[in-house]
Design an enzyme around this catalytic site. Sequence first.
Site, short mmCIF file in Angstrom:
data_model
loop_
_atom_site.label_atom_id
_atom_site.label_comp_id
_atom_site.label_asym_id
_atom_site.label_seq_id
_atom_site.Cartn_x
_atom_site.Cartn_y
_atom_site.Cartn_z
N SER A 1 0.84 -1.19 0.00
CA SER A 1 0.00 0.00 0.00
C SER A 1 0.87 1.24 0.00
CB SER A 1 -0.92 0.02 1.22
OG SER A 1 -1.77 1.15 1.17
N GLY B 1 -3.49 3.98 9.07
CA GLY B 1 -4.02 4.60 10.27
C GLY B 1 -3.99 6.11 10.28
N GLY C 1 -6.28 7.98 8.61
CA GLY C 1 -7.60 8.49 8.26
C GLY C 1 -7.82 8.64 6.76
N SER D 1 -7.77 0.86 5.16
CA SER D 1 -8.40 -0.45 5.34
C SER D 1 -9.44 -0.71 4.26
CB SER D 1 -9.03 -0.56 6.74
OG SER D 1 -10.14 0.30 6.87
N GLU E 1 -14.79 -4.63 5.62
CA GLU E 1 -14.71 -3.49 6.53
C GLU E 1 -15.40 -3.79 7.86
OE1 GLU E 1 -13.68 0.54 5.82
OE2 GLU E 1 -12.38 -1.21 5.96
N ASP F 1 -16.08 4.76 2.96
CA ASP F 1 -14.71 4.56 2.50
C ASP F 1 -14.64 3.52 1.39
OD1 ASP F 1 -14.17 6.33 4.50
OD2 ASP F 1 -12.65 5.10 5.50
#
Length: 418
Positions: free
Chosen positions: A137, A142, A144, A148, A190, A201
Amino acid sequence: MSESFFVSAPGKVILFGEHSVVHGKAAIAAAVSLRSYLLVSSTPATGVPKVTLNFADVHLQHSWDIASLPWSSVTSKDPLIVPHNLEPVLTAALEPHFADFVSSPFKHAAAYAFLYLFLHLASPSSASLDITYTLRSTLPIGAGLGSSASISVAIAAGLLLQNTHITPPTPTKDRGTELKLIDAWSFIGEKCIHGTPSGVDNAVASSGGAVVFQRSLSSPTTPPAITNITTFPALPLLLTNTRVARRTAELVAGVGKLTGALPDVAGPIHEAIHGISEKATTLLLSPPSQQEFVEELSQLVRINHALLDALGVSHPALENVRRLSSEFDVGETKLTGAGGGGCAITLLKHDVQEDKLRALEERLRGEGFEMYEVTLGGSGVGVLRESGVEEAQFLGAEGRDGVEDLVGRGRAWEFWTQ
């Protein structure tokens, strides 16, 4: 599909409406060009057939015997019908299979989401192959930025495609149904990671562009209304990670407390933020010229940040980014997400000067911040069918630019669309 292929999905930023969305107002999230990449590969098994998840960025590498997984605990047997909720029996049966990661919440969540989707979208007949899912990735984890969800969308798309539940996108056929299937299964992923995600998201990571979303306060259990905006023009953005840890729950609670204590003061602020989201939606649905579009959107960025600051969710580090971007005259800046640290976005001026942008980045780097030049908007989930890239090359790519140069930029990616 071929024996190996890549899938990829973008991260996201909240462009307008954070915090007020909790109080029933509209918000807008948009894709950014930082992405997760998943290499799916399979070979004839030479021993006991295994499935391997290799997520190098968080040092997660683990293999499971395919035949030993709890296939009989799967209740929903049809991959084309996505369940609304997680299956408690399957969740319980899976626990021993990722018990090694109990001390690492992120590894535990990643393994849970992967295995849960694998058991629904693969089949025991996979037990003739060794299957490897290798993930990299370019999104900071983490921060924001929807990392994920980007990962969940990539895993869902990879599994659906490998097991022929969907086909690669083609320009002559409407793929909206398949995109909805990817989105729906990624939402299940999720749920494995977050418990009660909003669905926003993964919607952005699936479709790209931007989405407008709004919760129903009268029916809290109802999913938010989500409207896709695929006409979002790609815009240059400077994303700055202040590296200040966010306390999302505390910040949301603080705004809620302020809103309850001073409804006549905080209420109009939320209404003004809602108005910003509505104005931005109008602009995004019918964009004017690029220069006019950026100028109008920049005004909304500036006002939205000021209103969020009034709600008490800014931070000295975020104000520093905002002050410096103004000082170097590169564009307007606002916090994105919960605030209290985390990330800021700077919408660059249409005629931004390169030397000023480089000088700003050097100054921000000196403050200990991390910068990403990204594109706002852009494509959602896609597939790269023929890459010639082996797993060792993929794992050996150095940093974000190394991954992008190897499998991102200039490659023949194909994207599912509405």
